[in-house]
Design an enzyme around this catalytic site. Structure first.
Site, PDB file in Angstrom:
ATOM      1  N   SER A   8       3.427   5.634  -6.362  1.00  0.00           N
ATOM      2  CA  SER A   8       2.456   4.805  -5.638  1.00  0.00           C
ATOM      3  C   SER A   8       3.191   3.711  -4.887  1.00  0.00           C
ATOM      4  O   SER A   8       3.889   2.886  -5.493  1.00  0.00           O
ATOM      5  CB  SER A   8       1.469   4.164  -6.614  1.00  0.00           C
ATOM      6  OG  SER A   8       0.816   3.082  -5.967  1.00  0.00           O
ATOM      7  N   HIS A  33       1.560   8.507  -3.199  1.00  0.00           N
ATOM      8  CA  HIS A  33       0.203   8.037  -3.533  1.00  0.00           C
ATOM      9  C   HIS A  33      -0.058   6.728  -2.785  1.00  0.00           C
ATOM     10  O   HIS A  33       0.702   5.766  -2.905  1.00  0.00           O
ATOM     11  CB  HIS A  33       0.144   7.843  -5.044  1.00  0.00           C
ATOM     12  CG  HIS A  33      -1.191   7.474  -5.600  1.00  0.00           C
ATOM     13  ND1 HIS A  33      -2.153   8.397  -5.946  1.00  0.00           N
ATOM     14  CD2 HIS A  33      -1.717   6.266  -5.906  1.00  0.00           C
ATOM     15  CE1 HIS A  33      -3.207   7.776  -6.444  1.00  0.00           C
ATOM     16  NE2 HIS A  33      -2.983   6.478  -6.429  1.00  0.00           N
ATOM     17  N   ASP A  35      -2.642   3.719  -2.211  1.00  0.00           N
ATOM     18  CA  ASP A  35      -3.774   3.033  -2.849  1.00  0.00           C
ATOM     19  C   ASP A  35      -4.499   2.151  -1.845  1.00  0.00           C
ATOM     20  O   ASP A  35      -3.963   1.150  -1.376  1.00  0.00           O
ATOM     21  CB  ASP A  35      -3.263   2.165  -4.005  1.00  0.00           C
ATOM     22  CG  ASP A  35      -2.953   2.993  -5.230  1.00  0.00           C
ATOM     23  OD1 ASP A  35      -3.826   3.764  -5.656  1.00  0.00           O
ATOM     24  OD2 ASP A  35      -1.820   2.869  -5.749  1.00  0.00           O
ATOM     25  N   MET A  37      -7.660  -0.303  -1.065  1.00  0.00           N
ATOM     26  CA  MET A  37      -8.615  -1.196  -1.742  1.00  0.00           C
ATOM     27  C   MET A  37      -9.349  -2.031  -0.703  1.00  0.00           C
ATOM     28  O   MET A  37      -8.730  -2.547   0.233  1.00  0.00           O
ATOM     29  CB  MET A  37      -7.856  -2.131  -2.693  1.00  0.00           C
ATOM     30  CG  MET A  37      -7.015  -1.398  -3.714  1.00  0.00           C
ATOM     31  SD  MET A  37      -6.108  -2.544  -4.747  1.00  0.00           S
ATOM     32  CE  MET A  37      -5.156  -1.396  -5.752  1.00  0.00           C
ATOM     33  N   HIS A  65      -5.807   7.406  -2.315  1.00  0.00           N
ATOM     34  CA  HIS A  65      -6.733   7.029  -3.390  1.00  0.00           C
ATOM     35  C   HIS A  65      -7.632   5.929  -2.843  1.00  0.00           C
ATOM     36  O   HIS A  65      -7.211   4.777  -2.722  1.00  0.00           O
ATOM     37  CB  HIS A  65      -5.909   6.556  -4.598  1.00  0.00           C
ATOM     38  CG  HIS A  65      -6.730   6.107  -5.763  1.00  0.00           C
ATOM     39  ND1 HIS A  65      -6.167   5.443  -6.834  1.00  0.00           N
ATOM     40  CD2 HIS A  65      -8.051   6.227  -6.034  1.00  0.00           C
ATOM     41  CE1 HIS A  65      -7.126   5.168  -7.715  1.00  0.00           C
ATOM     42  NE2 HIS A  65      -8.274   5.619  -7.259  1.00  0.00           N
ATOM     43  N   MET A  67     -10.151   3.350  -3.188  1.00  0.00           N
ATOM     44  CA  MET A  67     -10.903   2.456  -4.076  1.00  0.00           C
ATOM     45  C   MET A  67     -11.780   1.598  -3.171  1.00  0.00           C
ATOM     46  O   MET A  67     -11.586   0.390  -3.010  1.00  0.00           O
ATOM     47  CB  MET A  67      -9.933   1.617  -4.910  1.00  0.00           C
ATOM     48  CG  MET A  67      -9.252   2.437  -6.007  1.00  0.00           C
ATOM     49  SD  MET A  67      -7.791   1.636  -6.667  1.00  0.00           S
ATOM     50  CE  MET A  67      -6.583   2.143  -5.443  1.00  0.00           C
ATOM     51  N   MET A 135      -8.612   7.589 -14.408  1.00  0.00           N
ATOM     52  CA  MET A 135      -7.950   6.279 -14.353  1.00  0.00           C
ATOM     53  C   MET A 135      -7.561   5.861 -15.774  1.00  0.00           C
ATOM     54  O   MET A 135      -8.382   5.900 -16.696  1.00  0.00           O
ATOM     55  CB  MET A 135      -8.872   5.219 -13.749  1.00  0.00           C
ATOM     56  CG  MET A 135      -9.127   5.359 -12.258  1.00  0.00           C
ATOM     57  SD  MET A 135      -7.653   5.395 -11.212  1.00  0.00           S
ATOM     58  CE  MET A 135      -6.909   3.799 -11.564  1.00  0.00           C
ATOM     59  N   ASP A 170      -3.613   7.824 -13.527  1.00  0.00           N
ATOM     60  CA  ASP A 170      -3.176   6.734 -12.646  1.00  0.00           C
ATOM     61  C   ASP A 170      -3.341   5.405 -13.381  1.00  0.00           C
ATOM     62  O   ASP A 170      -4.461   5.016 -13.721  1.00  0.00           O
ATOM     63  CB  ASP A 170      -4.039   6.759 -11.380  1.00  0.00           C
ATOM     64  CG  ASP A 170      -3.583   5.754 -10.334  1.00  0.00           C
ATOM     65  OD1 ASP A 170      -2.574   5.058 -10.548  1.00  0.00           O
ATOM     66  OD2 ASP A 170      -4.263   5.674  -9.285  1.00  0.00           O
TER      67      ASP A 170
HETATM   68  C1  DX5 Z   1      -4.387   0.928  -9.600  1.00  0.00           C
HETATM   69  C2  DX5 Z   1      -3.856   1.906  -8.583  1.00  0.00           C
HETATM   70  C3  DX5 Z   1      -2.626   2.567  -9.059  1.00  0.00           C
HETATM   71  C4  DX5 Z   1      -1.465   1.639  -9.226  1.00  0.00           C
HETATM   72  C5  DX5 Z   1      -0.649   2.125 -10.360  1.00  0.00           C
HETATM   73  O1  DX5 Z   1      -5.550   0.374  -9.158  1.00  0.00           O
HETATM   74  O2  DX5 Z   1      -4.803   2.921  -8.310  1.00  0.00           O
HETATM   75  O3  DX5 Z   1      -2.281   3.698  -8.296  1.00  0.00           O
HETATM   76  O4  DX5 Z   1      -0.654   1.522  -8.099  1.00  0.00           O
HETATM   77  O5  DX5 Z   1       0.306   1.169 -10.645  1.00  0.00           O
HETATM   78  P1  DX5 Z   1       1.144   1.188 -11.988  1.00  0.00           P
HETATM   79  O6  DX5 Z   1       1.847   2.515 -12.048  1.00  0.00           O
HETATM   80  O7  DX5 Z   1       2.045   0.032 -11.831  1.00  0.00           O
HETATM   81  O8  DX5 Z   1       0.161   1.037 -13.125  1.00  0.00           O
HETATM   82 ZN    ZN Z   2      -4.047   4.856  -7.378  1.00  0.00          ZN
END
Ligand code: DX5
Ligand code: ZN
Length: 216
Positions: A8, A33, A35, A37, A65, A67, A135, A170
């Site tokens: 990620s 990956h 992320d 948000m 991903h 969110m 998750m 994840d």
């Molecule tokens: C969390 C994200 C993850 C995050 C994981 O909200 O969806 O993908 O980057 O980070 P680590 O591996 O540090 O928990």
């Molecule tokens: Zn993620």
């Protein structure tokens, strides 16, 4: 299916993003990956489709991903056009889950469905995504501690979706938790801080892949 590690970039140094991605690619990573948000579904804002645009010519599998609330209204199309190969949406983020998974496929991407730690797995009895994301932390931030109860949830998820669906985990994945996740039935592991938060991201990628493979 052999376990795969999806680094990620949330924990990467964005001033050197392509170089950071190049390090894990050289170590054997084929999936990145991303992320996303929106400041609503989760409190932070992170990145938009421009980040996929900036990485797409590297030829890696870009797994986005989302969110974000109501991903079907704008983000699915924007990320598909920006080069996403897989788009994952959250069951909690839209009442139109089946519609959204179909929309993702219509845009030529694999369709993933994610559930938060407190969300029951029953939705996976009703819809069939290409990828089921469990998750293992509450989403929103990298570097959180793995929720240990997730292991049992992964086992139940595998029993529901059968052998052919990719089960991804994840959050909090590192050399200690990777093998447990794979032994429970996961075959794709996201790792952010355990890779890009380390001095040697390539070495960290290898270590997590080895730990995951031992859980096989
Ligand atoms: C969390 C994200 C993850 C995050 C994981 O909200 O969806 O993908 O980057 O980070 P680590 O591996 O540090 O928990
Ligand atoms: Zn993620």
């Amino acid at each position: 299916m052999k376990p795969e590690i999806a680094p990620s970039i949330l924990s990467a140094d964005f001033g050197h993003l392509r170089e950071q991605v190049g390090l894990v690619e050289a170590a054997g990573a084929t999936i990145i990956h991303v992320d996303v948000m929106d400041g609503h579904f989760v409190p932070p804002l992170s990145m938009g489709p421009q980040v996929c645009e900036a990485l797409r010519d590297l030829g890696l599998h870009l797994e986005v991903h989302l969110m974000v609330e109501r991903p079907e209204t704008t983000q699915v199309e924007a990320f598909a056009q920006a080069g996403a190969n897989t788009i994952i949406v959250h069951a909690e983020a839209t009442p139109a889950v089946d519609y959204t998974l179909n929309l993702i496929r219509e845009h030529g991407c694999s369709a993933g469905l994610a559930v938060n730690p407190a969300t029951p797995l029953s939705i996976f009895e009703e819809v069939s995504p290409d990828l089921a994301l469990c998750m293992t932390v509450n989403p929103g931030w990298g570097g959180q501690r793995f929720i240990a109860d997730s292991i049992e949830k992964i086992t139940r998820l595998r029993a529901i979706v059968g052998p052919d669906v990719v089960i991804e985990v994840d959050g909090g994945v590192d050399t200690k938790t990777a093998g447990l996740c794979v032994a429970a039935g996961a075959n794709r592991l996201v790792a952010g801080s355990a890779i890009f938060g380390q001095k040697d991201p390539a070495g960290a990628f290898h270590d997590i892949l080895n730990a995951a493979s031992r859980g096989n």
